[in-house]
Design an enzyme around this catalytic site. Structure first.
Site, PDB file in Angstrom:
ATOM      1  N   ARG A 167      57.923  31.149  53.782  1.00  0.00           N
ATOM      2  CA  ARG A 167      58.385  29.824  53.638  1.00  0.00           C
ATOM      3  C   ARG A 167      57.031  28.872  54.111  1.00  0.00           C
ATOM      4  O   ARG A 167      56.757  29.410  55.000  1.00  0.00           O
ATOM      5  CB  ARG A 167      59.718  29.208  54.585  1.00  0.00           C
ATOM      6  CG  ARG A 167      60.982  29.813  53.558  1.00  0.00           C
ATOM      7  CD  ARG A 167      62.018  29.410  54.312  1.00  0.00           C
ATOM      8  NE  ARG A 167      63.261  29.900  53.842  1.00  0.00           N
ATOM      9  CZ  ARG A 167      63.903  31.015  54.061  1.00  0.00           C
ATOM     10  NH1 ARG A 167      63.353  31.612  55.165  1.00  0.00           N
ATOM     11  NH2 ARG A 167      64.840  31.563  53.341  1.00  0.00           N
ATOM     12  N   LYS A 194      64.499  28.687  57.872  1.00  0.00           N
ATOM     13  CA  LYS A 194      65.602  28.015  57.275  1.00  0.00           C
ATOM     14  C   LYS A 194      67.008  28.583  57.657  1.00  0.00           C
ATOM     15  O   LYS A 194      68.038  27.895  57.777  1.00  0.00           O
ATOM     16  CB  LYS A 194      65.405  27.851  55.959  1.00  0.00           C
ATOM     17  CG  LYS A 194      66.055  26.922  55.135  1.00  0.00           C
ATOM     18  CD  LYS A 194      65.839  26.847  53.855  1.00  0.00           C
ATOM     19  CE  LYS A 194      66.829  26.224  52.848  1.00  0.00           C
ATOM     20  NZ  LYS A 194      66.233  26.138  51.376  1.00  0.00           N
ATOM     21  N   HIS A 281      55.660  26.988  47.359  1.00  0.00           N
ATOM     22  CA  HIS A 281      56.743  28.112  47.201  1.00  0.00           C
ATOM     23  C   HIS A 281      56.044  29.200  46.569  1.00  0.00           C
ATOM     24  O   HIS A 281      56.726  30.415  46.406  1.00  0.00           O
ATOM     25  CB  HIS A 281      57.931  27.525  46.583  1.00  0.00           C
ATOM     26  CG  HIS A 281      59.207  28.473  46.419  1.00  0.00           C
ATOM     27  ND1 HIS A 281      59.975  29.083  47.806  1.00  0.00           N
ATOM     28  CD2 HIS A 281      59.833  29.235  45.620  1.00  0.00           C
ATOM     29  CE1 HIS A 281      60.741  29.744  47.341  1.00  0.00           C
ATOM     30  NE2 HIS A 281      60.694  30.097  46.309  1.00  0.00           N
ATOM     31  N   ARG A 284      55.598  32.830  48.148  1.00  0.00           N
ATOM     32  CA  ARG A 284      56.874  33.308  48.211  1.00  0.00           C
ATOM     33  C   ARG A 284      57.245  33.988  47.176  1.00  0.00           C
ATOM     34  O   ARG A 284      57.875  35.199  46.903  1.00  0.00           O
ATOM     35  CB  ARG A 284      57.749  32.520  48.944  1.00  0.00           C
ATOM     36  CG  ARG A 284      59.107  33.016  49.336  1.00  0.00           C
ATOM     37  CD  ARG A 284      59.823  32.008  50.059  1.00  0.00           C
ATOM     38  NE  ARG A 284      61.324  32.167  50.632  1.00  0.00           N
ATOM     39  CZ  ARG A 284      61.859  32.872  51.233  1.00  0.00           C
ATOM     40  NH1 ARG A 284      60.928  33.727  52.132  1.00  0.00           N
ATOM     41  NH2 ARG A 284      62.912  33.070  51.360  1.00  0.00           N
ATOM     42  N   HIS A 307      65.752  36.288  52.906  1.00  0.00           N
ATOM     43  CA  HIS A 307      66.779  35.649  51.955  1.00  0.00           C
ATOM     44  C   HIS A 307      68.057  36.412  52.598  1.00  0.00           C
ATOM     45  O   HIS A 307      68.216  37.646  52.808  1.00  0.00           O
ATOM     46  CB  HIS A 307      66.649  36.253  50.586  1.00  0.00           C
ATOM     47  CG  HIS A 307      65.837  35.122  49.912  1.00  0.00           C
ATOM     48  ND1 HIS A 307      64.596  35.506  49.291  1.00  0.00           N
ATOM     49  CD2 HIS A 307      66.047  33.975  49.269  1.00  0.00           C
ATOM     50  CE1 HIS A 307      64.053  34.542  49.014  1.00  0.00           C
ATOM     51  NE2 HIS A 307      64.864  33.424  48.674  1.00  0.00           N
ATOM     52  N   TYR A 316      65.083  36.047  40.843  1.00  0.00           N
ATOM     53  CA  TYR A 316      63.635  36.718  40.747  1.00  0.00           C
ATOM     54  C   TYR A 316      63.299  37.904  39.988  1.00  0.00           C
ATOM     55  O   TYR A 316      62.434  38.099  38.941  1.00  0.00           O
ATOM     56  CB  TYR A 316      62.884  36.623  41.974  1.00  0.00           C
ATOM     57  CG  TYR A 316      62.809  35.552  42.672  1.00  0.00           C
ATOM     58  CD1 TYR A 316      61.594  34.744  42.270  1.00  0.00           C
ATOM     59  CD2 TYR A 316      63.739  35.066  43.728  1.00  0.00           C
ATOM     60  CE1 TYR A 316      61.523  33.547  43.133  1.00  0.00           C
ATOM     61  CE2 TYR A 316      63.199  33.778  44.406  1.00  0.00           C
ATOM     62  CZ  TYR A 316      62.307  32.937  43.893  1.00  0.00           C
ATOM     63  OH  TYR A 316      62.031  31.904  44.769  1.00  0.00           O
TER      64      TYR A 316
END
Length: 332
Positions: A167, A194, A281, A284, A307, A316
């Protein structure tokens, strides 16, 4: 018009617990530290948007009424804000009221119903998803970076951002002490992210590589800039030198997370790509997409990206493999 209170004040109003001044200040410091710096910045920005809207239409932002919050949601939704943005705006309002010891106006059935309606209405709008900067794109961008100090920094930033599926907030927060050399590459320590608000930390492996060569590019930047401690990625002056410590605070400067997007877009334009299609982003997303295209295991991809929800990564993977094994490939 009477002045309105700051919805996210630097200092919390009052001292209802009767604590000594020093103790009260320490409590406020811990309260502010309960959120990551990036989250606090986002909440502050969202709270100011709400405050500005309240001032414009004659509402009080703190304490706010549920009716005012519901009307604000409608106004933001009609203004084209994404559902995720509306959710963050509500979280900022909720956080400000809790810190100020005021009733939470978002904990209201009318506000919840309005938010649910906004999500349903916004769900039908197409998602403006940024393009993934896959390995092919990253190699094109790296080739566009000049052989200057700025170019060396940008190559290191793009390569490491891609290789670590970072990130942007994690990338600009890196210090030299977070990089540990390993015979197989680099071990990079993420002190807070995050999904790790408590700061337990996460370690990512960055291989030497043969095509992007992130480790070599990071080392070339640090050596050229003479950086041995402090922030890894720093601003460079117009004269082409790394900026020194702040004269007032003595702190070493670091790039902002906004700069990551600006740098990426700049090289996209230089390469003749549509810069508007890419964002911070994209690096990533590009790693995840490339790894999925090359058949990497879901668990290993999540290990690198950090994640927690497999559904996000599976999205993805599905996009990356959309045409692989297509049901109609044999007869269309």
């Amino acid at each position: 018009m009477p002045t309105t209170p700051e919805i996210l004040p630097a200092e919390l109003p009052g001292n209802p617990g009767g604590l000594p001044v020093e103790a009260a200040a320490l409590v406020r410091t811990y309260q502010r530290a309960s959120k990551a710096d990036a989250t606090v910045r986002a909440y502050t920005s969202d709270a100011r948007v709400f405050q500005g809207w309240c001032v414009r239409y004659g509402f009080r932002p703190l304490p706010a009424t549920a009716e005012a919050v519901a009307a604000f949601i409608v106004a933001e939704a009609e203004g084209g804000r994404a559902a995720s943005t509306l959710g963050r705006r509500l979280a900022a309002i909720r956080y400000a009221h809790k810190l100020a010891g005021q009733p939470d106006p978002t904990d209201d059935e009318g506000v919840r119903a309005t938010m649910a309606g906004a999500r349903r209405k916004l769900h039908v709008r197409p998602v403006n998803q940024k393009a993934a900067a896959t390995v092919d794109v990253v190699q094109i961008l790296l080739a566009r970076a000049p052989d200057t100090l700025t170019g060396k920094r940008d190559r290191a930033l793009l390569a490491l951002g891609f290789a670590g599926a970072f990130r942007r907030s994690e990338l600009v927060a890196l210090d030299v002490a977070d990089l540990v050399e390993d015979p197989e590459g680099l071990r990079v320590r993420i002190r807070r992210s995050k999904t790790d608000q408590e700061g337990r930390g996460l370690e990512k492996a960055i291989p030497h590589g043969r095509f992007v060569r992130p480790v070599a590019l990071v080392r070339a930047w640090l050596d050229a800039a003479g950086i041995t401690v402090g922030p890894v990625f720093r601003p460079i002056s117009r004269s082409g030198n790394v900026r020194g410590p702040d004269k007032a605070t003595g702190e070493l400067p670091r790039l902002t997370d906004r700069a990551v997007a600006d740098i990426l877009k700049g090289y996209c334009r230089a390469a003749g790509l549509d810069a508007a299609a890419f964002g911070a982003h994209s690096l990533r997303a590009g790693f995840i997409t490339t790894a999925a295209e090359r058949g990497a295991d879901l668990a290993r991809i999540m290990e690198q990206s950090g994640h927690r929800d497999p559904a996000t990564v599976l999205g993805y993977i599905r996009r990356a493999n959309l045409f692989k094994g297509h049901a109609g490939s044999g007869f269309l």
